[in-house]
Design a protein around this motif. Structure first.
Motif: not given
Length: 448
Positions: A321-322, A357-361, A414-417
């Motif tokens: 979301g960020a 960066g937060v989402a990946g790990p 697309v990222l928001g979806a």
């Protein structure tokens, strides 16, 4: 490690995983800053450049599943070394190529290297940790450190790669003499890619000497090829029976759209602000360095974010979301060249990378707890497949759109979806590891 040696201690495994991550991604960072501007200097239009990036992404996507299980069969080390050799060839072609077919070939070979490298290092680390501490071992901390190291390598590489052409251009006719001496093959913008090729040699040597593995049954070419159809089918079925894994894969595609948008549009926007390709490369390198530092910070705080938000799934929602908000900010400020708009755009740029960066790990921690060791590299390849395929398609769309807000807003949408996929969570199943003896690649439940 042989069959009679104990697994590496956790600090050693983490340190070697971090080193491999740095050595692999540092050359990519070196080439990232000047790459689009180098293509422009070679006389390539933005549509053609989008085609080069599509050649990379589509090649990686086409080879992800056929090659995804190779490290599960042949070993992590040999596949990683092969990826390094392919990247060495690709960087050489991209640094010296002057016509579109050579640049397309270089990007395609780099895509093949990306497909081979998308899972083995992480799979080696997870295998080593679980061999040492069991299936319930903490994975998120090491994955976060590897991701943070990747971001740091990209940051340093991008800054150095962006500054080198500018420094060469400041010497008295140094850039012109370099180009003349090489008959136009080597421009100041080519030097970072050549330096990256030298680093790749060190990467291959380190992989072959520092990543011990347990012995595997001998594999022939026929047995490897015979396993490809089963690997493809297993990969395509990966998200079919588990909603959580499906969300991880779809989120990877959304991240690919965001990265394609930023990597394609930011260099030209930077050159437009400075008025010259070399100074534009410096500005883009500075931005990219800051972005990768934000990504590293996001990876570093990924475990903390999961604790504060109540679980890995909610942390993924917050991160994506960020990132979507950051891309929307870039779209809104696309027509602004004033100081205020530029500062706001830079903040949006950093927010994209912080969120990813937060989402990946957290995504990968969820994924690893759903797959068995025998299919771990395949699962990571499917994840990379989603990122590359969606990134290629969105990149082509961005290259065809007129300049301004629409292209940026496409990536942000697309990222928001992808973020919206995580509103409905499955916290009760998040941390339940799959038994290592389970034949399926993922859990059979719907997961919500």
């Amino acid at each position: 490690m042989t069959g009679h040696e104990p697994p590496l201690p956790l600090p050693v495994a983490r340190r070697r995983y971090v080193t491999v991550s740095v050595l692999f991604w540092l050359p990519i960072g070196l080439s990232l800053g000047p790459q689009v501007l180098l293509f422009t200097e070679r006389g390539m239009a933005l549509v053609a450049i989008a085609g080069f990036f599509a050649a990379h992404s589509l090649t990686a996507a086409a080879l992800e599943l056929p090659t995804g299980g190779l490290s599960d069969v042949l070993g992590r080390r040999v596949v990683l070394a092969t990826a390094g050799v392919l990247n060495l060839s690709a960087f050489t072609l991209l640094a010296l190529g002057t016509v579109s077919w050579v640049l397309t070939l270089g990007m395609a070979i780099m895509g093949a290297g990306r497909a081979l490298s998308s899972g083995p290092a992480e799979a080696w680390y997870v295998d080593t940790v679980q061999a040492h501490s069991g299936p319930d071992a903490d994975l998120r901390t090491g994955l976060a450190r590897g991701s943070a190291a990747t971001s740091a390598a990209l940051a340093v590489g991008t800054l150095v790669g962006g500054a080198l052409p500018w420094l060469l251009g400041r010497g008295p006719d140094l850039g012109a003499r370099l180009s003349e001496a090489t008959s136009g093959l080597v421009l100041p913008l080519s030097v970072p890619a050549l330096l990256g090729a030298a680093v790749i040699v060190g990467f291959v040597v380190y992989v072959l000497t520092a990543l011990p593995e347990p012995p595997r049954p001998p594999a022939t070419l026929r047995s490897v090829l015979a396993d490809v159809p089963a690997t493809i089918v297993g990969g395509l079925r990966l998200g079919g029976g588990d909603a959580l894994v499906r969300r991880v894969l779809l989120s990877a595609g959304a991240a690919g759209a965001a990265l394609a948008t930023i990597e394609l549009l930011t260099p030209g926007r930077a050159a437009g602000l400075t008025g010259a390709p070399e100074s534009g490369a410096v500005l883009f390198a500075t931005l990219a360095c800051a972005g990768f530092l934000c990504s590293g910070l996001g990876s570093h705080i990924a475990p903390l974010t999961a604790r504060l938000t109540g679980g890995g799934e909610r942390a993924v929602l917050a991160g994506l979301g960020a990132g979507a908000c950051g891309l929307l900010v870039l779209g809104v400020t696309a027509g602004s060249s004033g100081p205020f708009g530029t500062v706001v755009a830079a903040l949006g740029y950093g927010l994209v990378y912080l969120g990813l960066g937060v989402a990946g790990p957290n995504e990968n921690d969820l994924l690893h707890r759903r797959v068995t060791s025998s299919r771990r590299a395949t699962a990571l390849s499917v994840q990379s497949l989603a990122l590359q395929l969606v990134g290629a398609l969105v990149g082509l769309a961005v290259g065809a759109l007129p300049g301004g807000p629409p292209a940026w807003l496409l990536g942000g949408t697309v990222l928001g979806a992808g973020a919206l996929l995580w509103i409905r969570g499955t916290p009760s199943r998040e941390a339940v590891p799959r038994p290592t003896g389970t034949p399926d690649t993922v859990g059979g439940g719907d997961g919500g």
